[in-house]
Design a protein around this motif. Structure first.
Motif, PDB file in Angstrom:
ATOM      1  N   PRO A  36      -5.898 -16.375  -6.523  1.00 41.18           N
ATOM      2  CA  PRO A  36      -7.329 -16.077  -6.667  1.00 41.18           C
ATOM      3  C   PRO A  36      -7.563 -15.022  -7.740  1.00 41.18           C
ATOM      4  CG  PRO A  36      -6.455 -15.116  -4.639  1.00 41.18           C
ATOM      5  CD  PRO A  36      -5.365 -15.957  -5.240  1.00 41.18           C
ATOM      6  N   ALA A  37      -8.723 -15.088  -8.353  1.00 43.25           N
ATOM      7  CA  ALA A  37      -9.082 -14.096  -9.371  1.00 43.25           C
ATOM      8  C   ALA A  37      -9.223 -12.724  -8.721  1.00 43.25           C
ATOM      9  CB  ALA A  37     -10.394 -14.488 -10.037  1.00 43.25           C
ATOM     10  N   ALA A  38      -8.897 -11.702  -9.481  1.00 45.62           N
ATOM     11  CA  ALA A  38      -9.107 -10.332  -8.997  1.00 45.62           C
ATOM     12  C   ALA A  38     -10.598 -10.147  -8.729  1.00 45.62           C
ATOM     13  CB  ALA A  38      -8.616  -9.323 -10.026  1.00 45.62           C
ATOM     14  N   PRO A  39     -10.963  -9.419  -7.678  1.00 45.58           N
ATOM     15  CA  PRO A  39     -12.382  -9.252  -7.369  1.00 45.58           C
ATOM     16  C   PRO A  39     -13.103  -8.464  -8.465  1.00 45.58           C
ATOM     17  CG  PRO A  39     -11.051  -7.781  -6.014  1.00 45.58           C
ATOM     18  CD  PRO A  39     -10.103  -8.683  -6.756  1.00 45.58           C
ATOM     19  N   ILE A  40     -14.357  -8.821  -8.697  1.00 47.40           N
ATOM     20  CA  ILE A  40     -15.216  -8.084  -9.628  1.00 47.40           C
ATOM     21  C   ILE A  40     -15.917  -7.019  -8.802  1.00 47.40           C
ATOM     22  CG2 ILE A  40     -17.183  -8.237 -11.197  1.00 47.40           C
ATOM     23  CD1 ILE A  40     -16.360 -11.259 -11.525  1.00 47.40           C
ATOM     24  N   LEU A  41     -15.767  -5.761  -9.183  1.00 49.92           N
ATOM     25  CA  LEU A  41     -16.299  -4.638  -8.409  1.00 49.92           C
ATOM     26  C   LEU A  41     -17.432  -3.957  -9.170  1.00 49.92           C
ATOM     27  CD1 LEU A  41     -12.872  -3.062  -7.365  1.00 49.92           C
ATOM     28  CD2 LEU A  41     -14.214  -4.780  -6.132  1.00 49.92           C
ATOM     29  N   THR A  42     -18.547  -3.727  -8.482  1.00 47.87           N
ATOM     30  CA  THR A  42     -19.685  -3.020  -9.068  1.00 47.87           C
ATOM     31  C   THR A  42     -20.036  -1.861  -8.142  1.00 47.87           C
ATOM     32  OG1 THR A  42     -20.509  -5.108  -9.966  1.00 47.87           O
ATOM     33  CG2 THR A  42     -22.053  -3.257  -9.906  1.00 47.87           C
ATOM     34  N   LEU A  60     -15.528 -13.680  -5.210  1.00 42.74           N
ATOM     35  CA  LEU A  60     -14.578 -13.895  -4.117  1.00 42.74           C
ATOM     36  C   LEU A  60     -14.400 -15.388  -3.853  1.00 42.74           C
ATOM     37  CD1 LEU A  60     -15.934 -11.157  -1.680  1.00 42.74           C
ATOM     38  CD2 LEU A  60     -13.902 -11.019  -3.126  1.00 42.74           C
ATOM     39  N   PRO A  61     -13.254 -15.792  -3.308  1.00 36.88           N
ATOM     40  CA  PRO A  61     -13.059 -17.205  -2.959  1.00 36.88           C
ATOM     41  C   PRO A  61     -14.082 -17.614  -1.890  1.00 36.88           C
ATOM     42  CG  PRO A  61     -10.980 -15.998  -2.838  1.00 36.88           C
ATOM     43  CD  PRO A  61     -12.071 -14.992  -3.019  1.00 36.88           C
ATOM     44  N   THR A  62     -14.800 -18.678  -2.113  1.00 32.10           N
ATOM     45  CA  THR A  62     -15.871 -19.056  -1.184  1.00 32.10           C
ATOM     46  C   THR A  62     -15.364 -19.673   0.109  1.00 32.10           C
ATOM     47  OG1 THR A  62     -16.120 -21.162  -2.334  1.00 32.10           O
ATOM     48  CG2 THR A  62     -17.568 -19.367  -3.027  1.00 32.10           C
ATOM     49  N   THR A  63     -14.083 -20.057   0.161  1.00 28.16           N
ATOM     50  CA  THR A  63     -13.545 -20.710   1.359  1.00 28.16           C
ATOM     51  C   THR A  63     -13.013 -19.735   2.397  1.00 28.16           C
ATOM     52  OG1 THR A  63     -11.409 -20.941   0.283  1.00 28.16           O
ATOM     53  CG2 THR A  63     -12.937 -22.807   0.099  1.00 28.16           C
ATOM     54  N   GLY A  64     -13.020 -18.475   2.097  1.00 25.82           N
ATOM     55  CA  GLY A  64     -12.525 -17.467   3.030  1.00 25.82           C
ATOM     56  C   GLY A  64     -11.612 -16.490   2.327  1.00 25.82           C
ATOM     57  N   TRP A  65     -11.627 -15.239   2.763  1.00 22.45           N
ATOM     58  CA  TRP A  65     -10.855 -14.208   2.085  1.00 22.45           C
ATOM     59  C   TRP A  65     -10.604 -13.033   3.013  1.00 22.45           C
ATOM     60  CZ3 TRP A  65     -14.304 -10.430   2.747  1.00 22.45           C
ATOM     61  CH2 TRP A  65     -15.658 -10.717   2.625  1.00 22.45           C
ATOM     62  N   THR A  66      -9.660 -12.200   2.594  1.00 23.05           N
ATOM     63  CA  THR A  66      -9.400 -10.903   3.228  1.00 23.05           C
ATOM     64  C   THR A  66      -9.315  -9.887   2.105  1.00 23.05           C
ATOM     65  OG1 THR A  66      -8.176 -11.935   5.034  1.00 23.05           O
ATOM     66  CG2 THR A  66      -7.831  -9.570   4.684  1.00 23.05           C
ATOM     67  N   ILE A  67     -10.144  -8.848   2.200  1.00 22.07           N
ATOM     68  CA  ILE A  67     -10.107  -7.749   1.231  1.00 22.07           C
ATOM     69  C   ILE A  67      -9.152  -6.699   1.779  1.00 22.07           C
ATOM     70  CG2 ILE A  67     -11.436  -5.884   0.175  1.00 22.07           C
ATOM     71  CD1 ILE A  67     -13.907  -7.740   0.329  1.00 22.07           C
ATOM     72  N   ASN A  68      -8.225  -6.253   0.922  1.00 18.70           N
ATOM     73  CA  ASN A  68      -7.281  -5.205   1.304  1.00 18.70           C
ATOM     74  C   ASN A  68      -7.299  -4.080   0.288  1.00 18.70           C
ATOM     75  OD1 ASN A  68      -5.965  -6.136   3.763  1.00 18.70           O
ATOM     76  ND2 ASN A  68      -5.375  -7.884   2.497  1.00 18.70           N
ATOM     77  N   PRO A  69      -7.105  -2.822   0.679  1.00 21.36           N
ATOM     78  CA  PRO A  69      -6.864  -2.410   2.056  1.00 21.36           C
ATOM     79  C   PRO A  69      -8.131  -2.546   2.900  1.00 21.36           C
ATOM     80  CG  PRO A  69      -7.091  -0.480   0.666  1.00 21.36           C
ATOM     81  CD  PRO A  69      -7.149  -1.678  -0.238  1.00 21.36           C
ATOM     82  N   GLY A  70      -7.938  -2.557   4.182  1.00 17.14           N
ATOM     83  CA  GLY A  70      -9.045  -2.628   5.112  1.00 17.14           C
ATOM     84  C   GLY A  70      -9.046  -3.877   5.955  1.00 17.14           C
ATOM     85  N   SER A  71      -8.321  -4.906   5.526  1.00 16.80           N
ATOM     86  CA  SER A  71      -8.289  -6.176   6.262  1.00 16.80           C
ATOM     87  C   SER A  71      -9.695  -6.651   6.628  1.00 16.80           C
ATOM     88  CB  SER A  71      -7.431  -6.038   7.526  1.00 16.80           C
ATOM     89  OG  SER A  71      -6.101  -5.747   7.169  1.00 16.80           O
ATOM     90  N   ILE A  72     -10.572  -6.682   5.640  1.00 16.26           N
ATOM     91  CA  ILE A  72     -11.957  -7.116   5.835  1.00 16.26           C
ATOM     92  C   ILE A  72     -12.005  -8.617   5.583  1.00 16.26           C
ATOM     93  CG2 ILE A  72     -14.335  -6.846   5.062  1.00 16.26           C
ATOM     94  CD1 ILE A  72     -13.354  -4.038   3.959  1.00 16.26           C
ATOM     95  N   ASN A  97      -5.416 -19.606   1.521  1.00 17.59           N
ATOM     96  CA  ASN A  97      -4.066 -20.150   1.345  1.00 17.59           C
ATOM     97  C   ASN A  97      -3.004 -19.061   1.410  1.00 17.59           C
ATOM     98  OD1 ASN A  97      -4.928 -22.857   0.885  1.00 17.59           O
ATOM     99  ND2 ASN A  97      -5.591 -22.212  -1.148  1.00 17.59           N
ATOM    100  N   LEU A  98      -3.452 -17.821   1.696  1.00 16.59           N
ATOM    101  CA  LEU A  98      -2.586 -16.643   1.776  1.00 16.59           C
ATOM    102  C   LEU A  98      -2.034 -16.221   0.420  1.00 16.59           C
ATOM    103  CD1 LEU A  98      -0.713 -17.384   5.127  1.00 16.59           C
ATOM    104  CD2 LEU A  98      -2.896 -16.197   4.760  1.00 16.59           C
ATOM    105  N   CYS A  99      -2.735 -16.588  -0.646  1.00 16.32           N
ATOM    106  CA  CYS A  99      -2.371 -16.146  -1.991  1.00 16.32           C
ATOM    107  C   CYS A  99      -3.155 -14.869  -2.294  1.00 16.32           C
ATOM    108  CB  CYS A  99      -2.709 -17.222  -3.018  1.00 16.32           C
ATOM    109  SG  CYS A  99      -1.781 -18.759  -2.780  1.00 16.32           S
ATOM    110  N   THR A 100      -2.506 -13.893  -2.923  1.00 20.76           N
ATOM    111  CA  THR A 100      -3.114 -12.582  -3.179  1.00 20.76           C
ATOM    112  C   THR A 100      -3.397 -12.401  -4.659  1.00 20.76           C
ATOM    113  OG1 THR A 100      -1.983 -11.654  -1.264  1.00 20.76           O
ATOM    114  CG2 THR A 100      -2.820 -10.090  -2.895  1.00 20.76           C
ATOM    115  N   SER A 101      -4.594 -11.897  -4.930  1.00 17.88           N
ATOM    116  CA  SER A 101      -5.039 -11.661  -6.312  1.00 17.88           C
ATOM    117  C   SER A 101      -4.363 -10.436  -6.906  1.00 17.88           C
ATOM    118  CB  SER A 101      -6.552 -11.430  -6.333  1.00 17.88           C
ATOM    119  OG  SER A 101      -6.856 -10.143  -5.788  1.00 17.88           O
ATOM    120  N   ALA A 102      -4.551 -10.284  -8.209  1.00  7.16           N
ATOM    121  CA  ALA A 102      -4.221  -9.018  -8.858  1.00  7.16           C
ATOM    122  C   ALA A 102      -5.210  -7.978  -8.331  1.00  7.16           C
ATOM    123  CB  ALA A 102      -4.340  -9.163 -10.368  1.00  7.16           C
ATOM    124  N   SER A 103      -4.910  -6.718  -8.508  1.00 10.56           N
ATOM    125  CA  SER A 103      -5.792  -5.666  -7.988  1.00 10.56           C
ATOM    126  C   SER A 103      -6.910  -5.350  -8.988  1.00 10.56           C
ATOM    127  CB  SER A 103      -4.999  -4.413  -7.669  1.00 10.56           C
ATOM    128  OG  SER A 103      -4.390  -3.907  -8.837  1.00 10.56           O
TER     129      SER A 103
END
Length: 168
Positions: A36-42, A60-72, A97-103
């Motif tokens: 997944p693409a790294a999240p865009i932060l504003t 963010l991936p529209t099919t579901g995600w977990t933001i870390n840290p925080g396990s959101i 799919n349990l794939c993790t983006s760049a930070s």
């Protein structure tokens, strides 16, 4: 055993042969998921009325995600994380799919210094000097704007003649 790292989704066929010379073939579909693409932060920094900041996540991936840290956990392309102290933040996103983006990293700046109301003391002028609002002074730093009423009034022009009373 032979290890391999597939680079694309495809069907792979493997043939095994036993010591007796018999062989068998099997096929398996191997799915290679993209990272997944790294999240865009504003950021939204604290201000004069709110002493905490927030971060808006987008892309963010529209099919579901977990933001870390925080396990959101969530779904949808956007998410807002609120009530954050000032400082640096770094996040990754893990997709369904349990794939993790760049930070991605961002900083929430500190709240601005509070602005204090100016202070003034009683002042007196000779009526024969034709005093105006421009001659009123304050005892604290800043440039005052004077009003005839405490709230909801109009600012007085610097050429407004003074009369006995209270100016705000």
């Amino acid at each position: 055993n032979t290890a391999f790292t597939p680079t694309a989704t495809t069907t792979y066929t493997v043939t095994g042969q036993g010591a007796n010379g018999c062989s068998n073939t099997a096929s398996v579909l191997v799915t290679v998921n993209s990272i997944p693409a790294a999240p865009i932060l504003t950021p939204t920094d604290p201000n004069c009325t709110t002493n905490t900041g927030s971060i808006q996540f987008s892309g963010l991936p529209t099919t579901g995600w977990t933001i870390n840290p925080g396990s959101i956990n969530g779904s949808g392309a956007n998410y807002s994380l609120n009530s954050l102290a000032s400082g640096p933040y770094t996040f990754t996103v893990r997709d369904s799919n349990l794939c993790t983006s760049a930070s991605s990293s961002i900083t929430i700046n500190a709240a601005p210094a509070p602005v204090f109301a100016p202070t003034a003391v009683a002042q007196s002028f000779m009526v024969t000097a034709n005093p105006t609002v421009a001659q009123l002074s304050i005892t604290s730093p800043g440039t005052p704007v004077w009003y005839s009423v405490p709230t909801g009034g109009l600012a007085l022009s610097s050429s407004t003649p003074l009369s006995s009373g209270t100016y705000h």
